[in-house]
Motif scaffolding. Structure first.
Motif: not given
Length: 235
Positions: A121-131
């Motif tokens: 989940a943390r990678n999905a959040h970073f990749n799709l929400q942050v970047l």
């Protein structure tokens, strides 16, 4: 421990630094054998690809390696990035991605691709929400059996993402545009340690759900921390 703004990203210049980078990556992903051997990392560095260390003072606390894609596409594929556990969740990844973006721009590269485990989940959040990257494919067992403690015994399904460096980040879809949702667990790492059968069930469920929607003509348009992957009509 420094704040992310004080962390320094340096291109690696010699074999000693490459050995240190390989050791850092091995600490992030303990394994019977190295996922990226020193010799391969050295070859990538020496031939002008993106091979960097993340430094807190003179201590290397992370490393990243990427290589050029087909020249016609002006792309770079980011294969591995690791930061020591005590530096994770503190914004170091964002600093590293910004450095990678700037480095690519100066070399005429317009797009960076990479893969990540859709259950984290943390990678999905970073990749799709942050970047704000765009998901381009679901890859089933992309790397086969992996030897590290994090991935050992788990099918290596991955999402392939594309980061168009000169375009604005992909916006989260409006509620009305969301045609389907695929939820994922909040902490798959703990689940893999404590209840591996449940983790395996999640892998199969998410694989079936995402592939079914993608094959039906939808695309992953975003990620919500509570609802999971948000699928929208492909345009």
């Amino acid at each position: 421990m420094r704040e992310p703004s004080d962390i320094e990203i340096r291109e690696l210049a010699d074999i000693a630094q490459v050995h240190t980078a390989a050791a850092v990556l091995a600490e992030v992903w303990p394994a019977d054998r190295q996922a990226l051997p020193v010799q391969a990392l050295r070859a990538l560095q020496y031939s002008g690809n993106y091979v960097v260390g993340v430094y807190d003072g003179e201590r290397m606390v992370g490393a990243s390696a990427a290589w050029f894609g087909p020249p016609a596409g002006r792309t770079m594929h980011s294969h591995v990035t690791g930061v020591l556990p005590e530096y994770q969740g503190r914004g170091v990844g964002r600093v590293l991605k910004q450095h990678q973006r700037d480095w690519a721009f100066t070399r005429g590269i317009g797009r960076i691709t990479w893969t990540f485990d859709p259950l984290i989940a943390r990678n999905a959040h970073f990749n799709l929400q942050v970047l704000g990257v765009r998901v381009t494919d679901y890859l089933v067992d992309q790397y086969g059996a992996m030897p590290d403690a994090v991935n050992r015994g788990v099918p290596s399904d991955r999402l392939l993402v594309s980061w168009a460096l000169a375009e604005p980040p992909a916006a989260m879809p409006d509620a009305a545009a969301v045609a389907a949702e695929v939820r994922i667990p909040g902490d798959i790492d703990a689940m893999r340690r404590e209840t591996p059968a449940a983790a395996a069930a999640w892998r199969n469920a998410v694989r079936r759900g995402l592939r079914r929607h993608l094959e039906a003509g939808l695309r992953i348009g975003g990620f919500d921390d509570e609802r999971g992957y948000l699928l929208v009509a492909a345009h």
